[in-house]
Design a protein around this motif. Structure first.
Motif, PDB file in Angstrom:
ATOM      1  N   ASP A   4       0.840  -1.189   0.000  1.00 55.05           N
ATOM      2  CA  ASP A   4       0.000   0.000   0.000  1.00 55.05           C
ATOM      3  C   ASP A   4       0.872   1.234   0.000  1.00 55.05           C
ATOM      4  N   ILE A   5       0.438   2.218  -0.754  1.00 52.84           N
ATOM      5  CA  ILE A   5       1.130   3.503  -0.746  1.00 52.84           C
ATOM      6  C   ILE A   5       0.111   4.576  -0.384  1.00 52.84           C
ATOM      7  N   ILE A  29      -1.494   8.109 -21.943  1.00 56.29           N
ATOM      8  CA  ILE A  29      -2.318   7.212 -21.138  1.00 56.29           C
ATOM      9  C   ILE A  29      -3.196   8.083 -20.236  1.00 56.29           C
ATOM     10  N   GLY A  30      -4.417   7.672 -20.053  1.00 57.02           N
ATOM     11  CA  GLY A  30      -5.330   8.431 -19.214  1.00 57.02           C
ATOM     12  C   GLY A  30      -5.087   8.160 -17.736  1.00 57.02           C
ATOM     13  N   ASN A  31      -5.722   8.965 -16.928  1.00 58.44           N
ATOM     14  CA  ASN A  31      -5.575   8.873 -15.477  1.00 58.44           C
ATOM     15  C   ASN A  31      -6.026   7.515 -14.947  1.00 58.44           C
ATOM     16  N   LEU A  32      -7.170   7.029 -15.400  1.00 60.15           N
ATOM     17  CA  LEU A  32      -7.663   5.725 -14.923  1.00 60.15           C
ATOM     18  C   LEU A  32      -6.751   4.585 -15.360  1.00 60.15           C
ATOM     19  N   ALA A  33      -6.312   4.634 -16.603  1.00 60.12           N
ATOM     20  CA  ALA A  33      -5.410   3.589 -17.103  1.00 60.12           C
ATOM     21  C   ALA A  33      -4.072   3.630 -16.370  1.00 60.12           C
ATOM     22  N   ALA A  34      -3.576   4.826 -16.095  1.00 55.97           N
ATOM     23  CA  ALA A  34      -2.314   4.956 -15.355  1.00 55.97           C
ATOM     24  C   ALA A  34      -2.474   4.397 -13.942  1.00 55.97           C
ATOM     25  N   GLY A  35      -3.629   4.660 -13.325  1.00 59.09           N
ATOM     26  CA  GLY A  35      -3.900   4.107 -11.995  1.00 59.09           C
ATOM     27  C   GLY A  35      -3.971   2.593 -12.018  1.00 59.09           C
ATOM     28  N   ALA A  36      -4.599   2.046 -13.048  1.00 59.33           N
ATOM     29  CA  ALA A  36      -4.690   0.584 -13.183  1.00 59.33           C
ATOM     30  C   ALA A  36      -3.304  -0.016 -13.411  1.00 59.33           C
ATOM     31  N   LEU A  37      -2.503   0.643 -14.232  1.00 63.83           N
ATOM     32  CA  LEU A  37      -1.139   0.159 -14.488  1.00 63.83           C
ATOM     33  C   LEU A  37      -0.313   0.189 -13.204  1.00 63.83           C
ATOM     34  N   LEU A  38      -0.453   1.267 -12.442  1.00 68.01           N
ATOM     35  CA  LEU A  38       0.245   1.354 -11.160  1.00 68.01           C
ATOM     36  C   LEU A  38      -0.188   0.213 -10.241  1.00 68.01           C
ATOM     37  N   GLY A  39      -1.492  -0.029 -10.157  1.00 72.20           N
ATOM     38  CA  GLY A  39      -1.998  -1.131  -9.333  1.00 72.20           C
ATOM     39  C   GLY A  39      -1.424  -2.471  -9.759  1.00 72.20           C
ATOM     40  N   PHE A  40      -1.356  -2.688 -11.068  1.00 73.50           N
ATOM     41  CA  PHE A  40      -0.779  -3.925 -11.594  1.00 73.50           C
ATOM     42  C   PHE A  40       0.676  -4.075 -11.152  1.00 73.50           C
ATOM     43  N   PHE A  41       1.470  -3.019 -11.332  1.00 75.61           N
ATOM     44  CA  PHE A  41       2.880  -3.102 -10.965  1.00 75.61           C
ATOM     45  C   PHE A  41       3.070  -3.279  -9.458  1.00 75.61           C
ATOM     46  N   LEU A  42       2.247  -2.604  -8.669  1.00 77.41           N
ATOM     47  CA  LEU A  42       2.361  -2.773  -7.221  1.00 77.41           C
ATOM     48  C   LEU A  42       2.061  -4.217  -6.810  1.00 77.41           C
ATOM     49  N   GLU A  43       1.090  -4.822  -7.462  1.00 77.36           N
ATOM     50  CA  GLU A  43       0.715  -6.193  -7.111  1.00 77.36           C
ATOM     51  C   GLU A  43       1.643  -7.229  -7.727  1.00 77.36           C
ATOM     52  N   GLY A  46       5.829  -5.260  -7.362  1.00 78.16           N
ATOM     53  CA  GLY A  46       6.117  -4.682  -6.054  1.00 78.16           C
ATOM     54  C   GLY A  46       6.704  -5.671  -5.060  1.00 78.16           C
ATOM     55  N   PRO A  47       6.124  -6.876  -4.932  1.00 77.76           N
ATOM     56  CA  PRO A  47       6.687  -7.839  -3.979  1.00 77.76           C
ATOM     57  C   PRO A  47       8.136  -8.226  -4.290  1.00 77.76           C
ATOM     58  N   LEU A  48       8.495  -8.269  -5.556  1.00 74.53           N
ATOM     59  CA  LEU A  48       9.881  -8.569  -5.936  1.00 74.53           C
ATOM     60  C   LEU A  48      10.821  -7.506  -5.383  1.00 74.53           C
ATOM     61  N   VAL A  49      10.460  -6.249  -5.569  1.00 75.98           N
ATOM     62  CA  VAL A  49      11.282  -5.144  -5.088  1.00 75.98           C
ATOM     63  C   VAL A  49      11.303  -5.139  -3.560  1.00 75.98           C
ATOM     64  N   TYR A  50      10.146  -5.355  -2.953  1.00 76.99           N
ATOM     65  CA  TYR A  50      10.033  -5.380  -1.493  1.00 76.99           C
ATOM     66  C   TYR A  50      10.897  -6.491  -0.902  1.00 76.99           C
ATOM     67  N   ASN A  51      10.797  -7.681  -1.473  1.00 75.77           N
ATOM     68  CA  ASN A  51      11.575  -8.818  -0.968  1.00 75.77           C
ATOM     69  C   ASN A  51      13.073  -8.574  -1.109  1.00 75.77           C
ATOM     70  N   GLN A  52      13.484  -7.956  -2.210  1.00 78.01           N
ATOM     71  CA  GLN A  52      14.907  -7.646  -2.385  1.00 78.01           C
ATOM     72  C   GLN A  52      15.357  -6.627  -1.347  1.00 78.01           C
ATOM     73  N   ALA A  53      14.504  -5.654  -1.058  1.00 75.86           N
ATOM     74  CA  ALA A  53      14.840  -4.653  -0.040  1.00 75.86           C
ATOM     75  C   ALA A  53      14.985  -5.309   1.329  1.00 75.86           C
ATOM     76  N   VAL A  54      14.090  -6.235   1.649  1.00 77.59           N
ATOM     77  CA  VAL A  54      14.173  -6.957   2.927  1.00 77.59           C
ATOM     78  C   VAL A  54      15.477  -7.755   2.991  1.00 77.59           C
ATOM     79  N   THR A  55      15.821  -8.428   1.901  1.00 78.01           N
ATOM     80  CA  THR A  55      17.073  -9.193   1.853  1.00 78.01           C
ATOM     81  C   THR A  55      18.279  -8.277   2.045  1.00 78.01           C
ATOM     82  N   ASP A  56      18.254  -7.120   1.395  1.00 78.30           N
ATOM     83  CA  ASP A  56      19.359  -6.164   1.533  1.00 78.30           C
ATOM     84  C   ASP A  56      19.490  -5.688   2.980  1.00 78.30           C
ATOM     85  N   VAL A  57      18.364  -5.406   3.623  1.00 83.57           N
ATOM     86  CA  VAL A  57      18.390  -4.961   5.017  1.00 83.57           C
ATOM     87  C   VAL A  57      18.899  -6.080   5.922  1.00 83.57           C
ATOM     88  N   GLN A  58      18.438  -7.311   5.682  1.00 86.48           N
ATOM     89  CA  GLN A  58      18.919  -8.439   6.482  1.00 86.48           C
ATOM     90  C   GLN A  58      20.430  -8.599   6.345  1.00 86.48           C
TER      91      GLN A  58
END
Length: 87
Positions: A4-5, A29-43, A46-58
């Motif tokens: 979540d952001i 790209i329209g506002n709704l499409a950009a929002g949908a694209l952002l949602g897609f990338f976050l889902e 996003g977990p790939l980037v998040y997991n790598q960040a957790v690994t880096d912190v560990q």
């Protein structure tokens, strides 16, 4: 775990996506499409980037834990040594 952001970050990200499409793609790209694209990338990505960040912190924390003994080490049995130095 869902990523979540804040509303403000989401708004800025959508604006950035719209600008990227305006400047780099054949069609904007329209506002709704950009929002949908952002949602897609976050889902999806996003977990790939998040997991790598957790690994880096560990890794970073593990390295710091390995150095703790160097930072806080105290030699044992030092009481008499201070008297021996005076002699």
């Amino acid at each position: 775990m869902a990523i979540d952001i804040s509303k403000e970050a989401r708004k800025q990200a959508i604006t950035s996506i719209e600008r990227y499409f305006r400047e780099n793609m054949d069609e904007p790209i329209g506002n709704l499409a950009a929002g949908a694209l952002l949602g897609f990338f976050l889902e999806e990505v996003g977990p790939l980037v998040y997991n790598q960040a957790v690994t880096d912190v560990q890794d970073r924390l593990q390295a710091r834990v390995m150095e703790v003994d160097l930072e806080v080490h105290e030699d044992e049995f030092q009481y008499w040594r201070k008297f021996d130095k005076k002699r």
